[in-house]
Design a protein around this motif. Structure first.
Motif, mmCIF file in Angstrom:
data_model
loop_
_atom_site.group_PDB
_atom_site.id
_atom_site.type_symbol
_atom_site.label_atom_id
_atom_site.label_comp_id
_atom_site.label_asym_id
_atom_site.label_seq_id
_atom_site.Cartn_x
_atom_site.Cartn_y
_atom_site.Cartn_z
ATOM 1 N N LEU A 87 0.921 -1.215 -0.204
ATOM 2 C CA LEU A 87 0.039 0.013 -0.083
ATOM 3 C C LEU A 87 0.981 1.273 0.027
ATOM 4 O O LEU A 87 0.531 2.167 -0.799
ATOM 5 C CB LEU A 87 -0.948 0.034 1.166
ATOM 6 N N ASN A 88 1.664 1.057 0.791
ATOM 7 C CA ASN A 88 2.957 2.356 0.963
ATOM 8 C C ASN A 88 3.419 2.502 -0.443
ATOM 9 O O ASN A 88 3.782 3.506 -0.813
ATOM 10 C CB ASN A 88 3.725 2.410 1.980
ATOM 11 N N GLY A 89 3.927 1.376 -0.868
ATOM 12 C CA GLY A 89 4.653 1.323 -1.977
ATOM 13 C C GLY A 89 3.765 2.017 -3.309
ATOM 14 O O GLY A 89 4.473 3.051 -4.043
ATOM 15 N N ILE A 90 2.586 1.609 -3.382
ATOM 16 C CA ILE A 90 1.891 2.372 -4.149
ATOM 17 C C ILE A 90 1.607 3.734 -4.112
ATOM 18 O O ILE A 90 1.839 4.437 -5.068
ATOM 19 C CB ILE A 90 0.462 1.732 -4.508
ATOM 20 N N LEU A 91 1.221 4.233 -2.729
ATOM 21 C CA LEU A 91 1.151 5.626 -2.545
ATOM 22 C C LEU A 91 2.383 6.389 -3.030
ATOM 23 O O LEU A 91 2.309 7.477 -3.765
ATOM 24 C CB LEU A 91 0.729 5.731 -1.100
ATOM 25 N N THR A 92 3.712 5.812 -2.569
ATOM 26 C CA THR A 92 4.815 6.478 -3.034
ATOM 27 C C THR A 92 5.074 6.525 -4.402
ATOM 28 O O THR A 92 5.249 7.577 -4.876
ATOM 29 C CB THR A 92 6.072 5.569 -2.449
ATOM 30 N N SER A 93 4.692 5.584 -5.323
ATOM 31 C CA SER A 93 4.974 5.752 -6.647
ATOM 32 C C SER A 93 3.971 6.611 -7.369
ATOM 33 O O SER A 93 4.171 7.179 -8.373
ATOM 34 C CB SER A 93 4.933 4.401 -7.349
ATOM 35 N N LEU A 94 2.700 6.895 -6.604
ATOM 36 C CA LEU A 94 1.783 7.930 -7.234
ATOM 37 C C LEU A 94 2.146 9.269 -6.706
ATOM 38 O O LEU A 94 1.490 10.192 -7.088
ATOM 39 C CB LEU A 94 0.357 7.459 -6.723
ATOM 40 N N GLY A 95 3.134 9.346 -6.004
ATOM 41 C CA GLY A 95 3.620 10.661 -5.443
ATOM 42 C C GLY A 95 2.785 11.193 -4.522
ATOM 43 O O GLY A 95 2.982 12.315 -3.861
ATOM 44 N N LEU A 96 2.328 10.202 -3.568
ATOM 45 C CA LEU A 96 1.591 10.732 -2.475
ATOM 46 C C LEU A 96 2.083 10.371 -1.110
ATOM 47 O O LEU A 96 1.663 9.670 -0.282
ATOM 48 C CB LEU A 96 0.145 10.033 -2.633
#
Lengths: 296, 450
Positions: A135-144
């Protein structure tokens, strides 16, 4: 009962095995638990009878009790809120999706999986980034980046993360129940409504929703009682921690009975839980009796 | 009419069958256990050696076939069964948590397995008080078994001059560190003060290295570390005993100092993010896979570290002084989980005979399997010649200068107080706390469960 034209004795013969099992496995333990709740007992050594002291401690002195009740009720509220959504989706599927059975089966998959597997799965999803949390990985890759959290270890949000997993898991279960309910409404009723000029959402509003009320009630009761007992998912994912932030009544009971060696006190919590379940079942039945009386 | 009677009979038969089916599982166990006792008594007088068949249930916490402990257990048990064809050892291997729970349930119904596992001091006291465990004094005097144990170790398992369990180990808490990662962070020597340790943590963190591995979902891990700080700020062992004796309270400066020092360590980001959702094994693996620089844990981990990918890069040092206080040669002591015999065992004599054999053989087998660091029994033999690693030798050297120390919190205090303590310490990992509050939490839990 007379419809069956079978003597009462025969009925008794068939009912008896189940009744004995039920009394032995459900009723007796409840009575025993209520009795144990009056004891100061570690379940190994001699018990001391202390009357209602356990309940007094529970209600007035145990700093972890009311938060655990709040977490448990939160579970119940969220899982009940989920059911109208399930019903809505079921009604949509019934109308617009042909061969919706496959879709229902897909939604049902998480229900079949063991809670332990679900727990481990979501634990890895919620993990911090440096432990590969998805979840954190996805958020980070979305710039969030600012949205990332230590989902399961921040006391303020950990509980909501657990609610979500439960909702995700049981969505298919309630959807299946609601879908079956919706399907059971005879098509003639809709045809008649069509002649009267009610179609689409209007037909849903006046026909589908009122007619599935009994099924809706079953879902609500199942969701409510199920969430009051929520234990396994919490135990796998957080163990009630950090520092009781995700304790439910059941995990608190487990802590007290088996880890703190306060079996009598654990039984008091169990008694409380049984009591709450009973009260709410009666209450929900009462509410639905009114609702059903209005529509049928 | 005839057909109606037939119907009723059929119904009755079906119902009876259902009922029987329901109770079948319950009665089966009783039958088997009765059978064994019966054969036992009929053959008792005849003195034929192979006739008396005995089954001994051996509950243990070595379920993982990869570990040396598992191999040790199985070789000894197999050998014993070969030498005593009439004895069958039934192994019930569980992991620690499951075993604790199972034993508790069994104890509630007074059906403790012939041999089971208990933990020292306060944790085994309820079982002893309930008369569930058999005193082992007579068995200890046989074959010189008693003298194989380290001096004073059996005290943790003794009540009223009776020994009730025999430990599988005796460990101390040390700091393992990854030399490579220390070098990367520019740290030249292991810290000798707690303040240095905190500084090293910051240096490691600056290089993006997780300073200290921990799995704090199993909350005893944080407590074990915290208690080491308390051992120092108290200037020596005995703080909890002083509390029990009424000489001190948790509001004592020794305790609040320990809390604030421990908090310094946490606030310096010594531990991985989300540590409280990580269990003990996963936490330890952070160190064993080279992702964390330090691991503050009992010496029982030595064998596992040597078997991991960081083998050869790991050194060990003593937990340092805190605020100039404490003696680094005093340790958190961890007398191991221990084997106890059920007082109600149907084959008390045979069980004692087996356990005596088991405990006599264990040190030899552990030594051969390179699993002897932290043994509760005195080891003879050249570790270096036997191929033990440098780390193992270094740990063994630390053992030589042990000047006593404290037992873990849950070995000293009642389970209910221990649980309150564990969650209070776990809370420090997720939010900043006021040491005075932590002290109050402890004191009120202590007062409520005295």
């Amino acid at each position: 009962m007379n419809v069956l034209k079978v003597p009462a004795r025969t009925i008794a013969v068939f009912v008896l095995p189940c009744l004995i099992l039920y009394i032995g496995l459900v009723f007796v333990p409840i009575v025993v638990a209520v009795y144990d709740s009056l004891l100061d007992w570690d379940s190994i050594n001699k018990a001391k009878f202390i009357g209602f002291d356990n309940f007094k401690t529970m209600l007035f002195h145990d700093t972890n009790f009311w938060p655990s009740v709040r977490h448990t009720l939160g579970y119940a509220v969220f899982s009940m809120l989920e059911i109208p959504i399930c019903l809505f989706v079921a009604a949509l599927m019934n109308r617009y999706v042909r061969k919706a059975n496959t879709l229902v089966s897909l939604y049902f998959v998480p229900v079949i999986l063991s809670v332990v597997i679900i727990g481990q799965l979501w634990k890895t999803i919620y993990n911090p980034t440096d432990m590969g949390g998805m979840l954190n990985g996805i958020l980070t890759s979305l710039g969030l980046d600012s949205w990332t959290h230590n989902w399961l270890t921040e006391p303020k949000i950990a509980m909501y993360c657990l609610y979500f997993v439960s909702l995700w898991q049981y969505f298919g279960y309630h959807l299946l129940i609601q879908y079956t309910g919706v399907q059971n409404i005879p098509t003639e009723v809709y045809e008649a409504a069509k002649i009267d000029g009610a179609e689409g959402f209007k037909a849903d509003w006046y026909i589908t929703y009122p007619m599935v009320v009994p099924i809706f009630k079953i879902s609500i009761i199942l969701a409510f009682i199920g969430s009051l007992q929520s234990f396994d998912l919490v135990w796998v994912m957080t163990g009630g921690g950090p520092a009781h932030a995700t304790d439910t009544i059941s995990t608190h009971m487990y802590n007290m009975s088996f880890l703190s060696f306060k079996y009598g006190y654990g039984s008091a919590l169990a008694t409380f839980l049984v009591f709450v379940c009973l009260v709410f079942t009666v209450f929900i039945n009462f509410v639905f009796k009114k609702v059903e009386a209005r529509y049928t | 009419m005839a057909s109606k009677a037939l119907k009723t009979t059929a119904v009755a038969v079906t119902a009876a069958a259902l009922l029987l089916g329901a109770t079948a599982c319950g009665s089966k166990n009783d039958n088997t256990s009765n059978n064994t006792t019966n054969t036992g008594s009929t053959n008792a007088g005849t003195n034929t050696p192979a006739a008396e068949n005995v089954t001994i249930t051996f509950q243990n916490i070595y379920p993982d076939p990869e570990t040396p402990s598992y191999k040790m257990l199985h070789t000894i048990v197999d050998q014993y069964q070969k030498d005593h064809p009439n004895v069958k050892i039934e192994l019930d291997s569980l992991n620690t948590d499951q075993q604790k729970l199972k034993l508790k349930t069994q104890a509630a119904s007074k059906e403790v397995p012939d041999i089971t596992i208990v933990n020292p001091s306060a944790q085994m006291k309820p079982y002893v008080d309930a008369g569930l465990l058999a005193p082992l004094n007579d068995m200890l005097d046989q074959n010189g078994l008693k003298d194989t144990f380290q001096k004073g170790l059996l005290d943790s398992y003794s009540f009223d001059n009776n020994v009730y369990a025999l430990p599988d180990g005796n460990n101390i808490e040390v700091v393992y560190y990854n030399k490579d990662l220390f070098t990367q962070a520019g740290i030249t020597a292991p810290p000798t003060t707690f303040e240095d340790l905190v500084a090293d943590v910051k240096a490691l963190k600056a290089k993006n290295i997780t300073p200290i591995a921990i799995g704090e979902k199993d909350s005893w891990t944080g407590s074990f570390l915290f208690m080491n700080v308390l051992l120092r700020t108290n200037g020596g062992p005995g703080f909890l005993q002083d509390v029990i004796d009424g000489k001190k309270t948790f509001k004592d400066p020794a305790f609040t100092d320990a809390v604030s020092s421990f908090q310094d360590l946490i606030q310096a980001k010594a531990f991985p993010d989300g540590a409280t959702s990580v269990d003990y094994n996963t936490g330890g693996n952070l160190f064993k896979t080279g992702k964390a620089a330090m691991y503050i844990m009992g010496t029982w981990e030595t064998g596992a570290i040597d078997a991991s990918s960081v083998a050869g890069k790991v050194g060990v040092f003593k937990f340092p002084k805190v605020k100039g206080k404490g003696d680094p040669d005093q340790y958190m002591l961890a007398p191991g989980s221990a084997f106890a015999i059920s007082a109600n065992s149907k084959h008390l004599k045979e069980t004692k005979d087996f356990l005596n054999y088991f405990m006599t053989e264990m040190p030899k087998k552990q030594f051969e399997l390179k699993n002897a660091v932290g043994s509760g029994q005195i080891m003879t033999g050249d570790f270096k010649a036997a191929g033990y690693s440098d780390l193992a030798i270094a740990v063994l050297d630390l053992f030589k200068n042990v000047k006593g120390g404290d037992l873990a919190f849950d070995n000293t205090m009642k389970p209910a107080i221990a649980q309150a303590h564990l969650s209070s310490i776990q809370n420090m990992f997720v939010q900043k706390v006021d040491p005075a509050n932590v002290a109050n939490e402890h004191q009120s839990a202590y007062d409520a469960n005295k």
